[in-house]
Design a protein around this motif. Sequence first.
Motif, PDB file in Angstrom:
ATOM      1  N   ASP A 342      75.777   2.713 -46.643  1.00 19.91           N
ATOM      2  CA  ASP A 342      74.543   3.171 -47.274  1.00 19.91           C
ATOM      3  C   ASP A 342      74.308   2.464 -48.608  1.00 19.91           C
ATOM      4  N   SER A 343      73.188   2.802 -49.230  1.00 22.46           N
ATOM      5  CA  SER A 343      72.774   2.123 -50.462  1.00 22.46           C
ATOM      6  C   SER A 343      73.640   2.484 -51.656  1.00 22.46           C
ATOM      7  N   ASN A 344      74.467   3.515 -51.533  1.00 19.58           N
ATOM      8  CA  ASN A 344      75.399   3.875 -52.603  1.00 19.58           C
ATOM      9  C   ASN A 344      76.731   3.136 -52.492  1.00 19.58           C
ATOM     10  N   GLY A 345      76.836   2.264 -51.477  1.00 23.76           N
ATOM     11  CA  GLY A 345      78.069   1.513 -51.292  1.00 23.76           C
ATOM     12  C   GLY A 345      79.123   2.230 -50.471  1.00 23.76           C
ATOM     13  N   LEU A 346      78.783   3.409 -49.933  1.00 21.94           N
ATOM     14  CA  LEU A 346      79.722   4.151 -49.096  1.00 21.94           C
ATOM     15  C   LEU A 346      79.741   3.531 -47.701  1.00 21.94           C
ATOM     16  N   GLU A 347      80.940   3.206 -47.217  1.00 23.49           N
ATOM     17  CA  GLU A 347      81.089   2.568 -45.908  1.00 23.49           C
ATOM     18  C   GLU A 347      82.149   3.283 -45.089  1.00 23.49           C
ATOM     19  N   CYS A 348      81.976   3.217 -43.780  1.00 27.76           N
ATOM     20  CA  CYS A 348      82.990   3.724 -42.848  1.00 27.76           C
ATOM     21  C   CYS A 348      83.120   2.694 -41.733  1.00 27.76           C
ATOM     22  N   ASP A 349      84.350   2.245 -41.483  1.00 27.73           N
ATOM     23  CA  ASP A 349      84.558   1.149 -40.548  1.00 27.73           C
ATOM     24  C   ASP A 349      84.116   1.480 -39.132  1.00 27.73           C
ATOM     25  N   HIS A 353      81.309   8.232 -31.553  1.00 23.57           N
ATOM     26  CA  HIS A 353      80.292   9.266 -31.311  1.00 23.57           C
ATOM     27  C   HIS A 353      80.181   9.508 -29.814  1.00 23.57           C
ATOM     28  N   LEU A 354      80.420  10.751 -29.407  1.00 30.22           N
ATOM     29  CA  LEU A 354      80.362  11.125 -28.001  1.00 30.22           C
ATOM     30  C   LEU A 354      78.972  11.608 -27.620  1.00 30.22           C
ATOM     31  N   ARG A 355      78.712  11.578 -26.330  1.00 31.30           N
ATOM     32  CA  ARG A 355      77.392  11.970 -25.845  1.00 31.30           C
ATOM     33  C   ARG A 355      77.089  13.441 -26.128  1.00 31.30           C
ATOM     34  N   ASN A 356      78.122  14.272 -26.228  1.00 32.65           N
ATOM     35  CA  ASN A 356      77.902  15.703 -26.487  1.00 32.65           C
ATOM     36  C   ASN A 356      77.639  16.012 -27.959  1.00 32.65           C
ATOM     37  N   GLY A 357      77.571  14.975 -28.799  1.00 31.25           N
ATOM     38  CA  GLY A 357      77.268  15.173 -30.213  1.00 31.25           C
ATOM     39  C   GLY A 357      78.480  15.213 -31.110  1.00 31.25           C
ATOM     40  N   GLN A 358      79.682  15.315 -30.551  1.00 33.30           N
ATOM     41  CA  GLN A 358      80.890  15.258 -31.368  1.00 33.30           C
ATOM     42  C   GLN A 358      81.100  13.839 -31.889  1.00 33.30           C
ATOM     43  N   TYR A 359      81.726  13.743 -33.046  1.00 29.48           N
ATOM     44  CA  TYR A 359      82.017  12.420 -33.589  1.00 29.48           C
ATOM     45  C   TYR A 359      83.233  12.487 -34.501  1.00 29.48           C
ATOM     46  N   GLY A 360      83.893  11.343 -34.628  1.00 26.48           N
ATOM     47  CA  GLY A 360      85.024  11.215 -35.528  1.00 26.48           C
ATOM     48  C   GLY A 360      84.839  10.019 -36.434  1.00 26.48           C
ATOM     49  N   LEU A 361      85.317  10.136 -37.660  1.00 24.40           N
ATOM     50  CA  LEU A 361      85.191   9.078 -38.662  1.00 24.40           C
ATOM     51  C   LEU A 361      86.520   8.340 -38.784  1.00 24.40           C
ATOM     52  N   VAL A 362      86.448   7.006 -38.827  1.00 23.04           N
ATOM     53  CA  VAL A 362      87.665   6.192 -38.816  1.00 23.04           C
ATOM     54  C   VAL A 362      87.586   5.117 -39.898  1.00 23.04           C
TER      55      VAL A 362
END
Length: 424
Positions: A342-349, A353-362
């Motif tokens: 994002d524009s604040n410099g926050l990044e996530c590699d 994201h699963l089809r059921n809406g669940q997601y994990g951050l890595v």
Amino acid sequence: MAAYKKRIVDNILSQKLESSGAVLIEGAKWCGKTTTAEQHAKSIIYMDDPAEMGQNIKLAEINPKRLLAGDTPRLIDEWQIAPQLWDSIRFTVDHRDSLGQFILTGSAVPADRSKVHHTGTGRFSWLTMRPMSLWESGESNGEVSLRSLFEAPVFIDGQNGLNIDDLAFLICRGGWPRTLGMRREAALRQAENYYDAVVNNDISRVDGVDRNSHRAHRIMRSLARFQGSQTSLATIREDIVTNDVETIHAETVSSYIDALKKIFVIEDSPAWNPNLRSKAAIRTSDTRYFIDPSIATASLGAGPDDLINDLNTMGLLFETLCVRDLRVYAQSLDGNLYHYRDSNGLECDAVVHLRNGQYGLVEIKLGGDSLIADGKKTLKALSDVIDTTKMKAPSFRMVLTGTGNYAYRDEDGSYIVPIGCLKD
């Protein structure tokens, strides 16, 4: 002949054959598409068999039914050589009114799309196949399952068997099935051979445009330097010109990159667009990746010792390896892989994201306590700005590492997992 090593896509292919008239398997050359398809087929035609290719192409024009006759599922290998077969397969699927009729494999997008008149919607399923993950090739012990992390376990356990030298070798060797069981030196040469085939032949064969192998080399070398970044075409062009006396136009760079995508050498990661509590603008540029890290090392002319002596470069290419594996594992969970910036410099590699809406951050870190701490901090910062009144909270936060002896759940709830412990 070596025994077949089961792939994660085997189960996915079986499921798709149960629900579709035909399944198209696409992916890079040498990633194992044909061998996997052969395990499921009852009859086979190899369209690119040199002894039969001319006749096969002619039959596709005048009598395609002959090519499609045989026990089902029937494998049509390298179907894109005769793209007019697509409509014949669609017609046959409709009139047989039965599922699991055909498996198609292709290592390139058809050059002549004018011969394909129907989309295949409702008759075809698509399946992307990638080079082997470390779990499939046997280098990961699989003691931590990505699937299980979506259940937020309070305890995980795994012991990493890979060290920094192992990782350098695996990055350079890549996930090519034919390298398994080879001597170390011979296995490393496979990626070099693949790279040579791309720049000298495949990049031109894909659409019949005669492309210069020297230019292809320069572009792939530049792409290798920018792995894991959102670098623009203009910057890639500038990098090429800076490191060479010959100029090159942006349109030419774009043409070569498009060709590399058509032969599945490049697979960029799309941006993830969550609901945020902050007003930060989400960057939408794709992140640049080769389909396998060994293509990058071959493009750079680098071997395992070179990576050990340049850990910054190794860290970038380790990220490409992890993205490859995460894509393979996410696919088995009916999910996709994204990146966030994002524009604040926050990044996530990576965001799984699963089809059921669940997601994990890595976050991906080669190793070291300070880098792991940075990764945990980034994941927590992103988790905190997600508006959970409008979407689910992340199912997990994981720092995926190269070195480190153990997989564990940290006191802040994040998971620290060596890539040598992960499976789907």
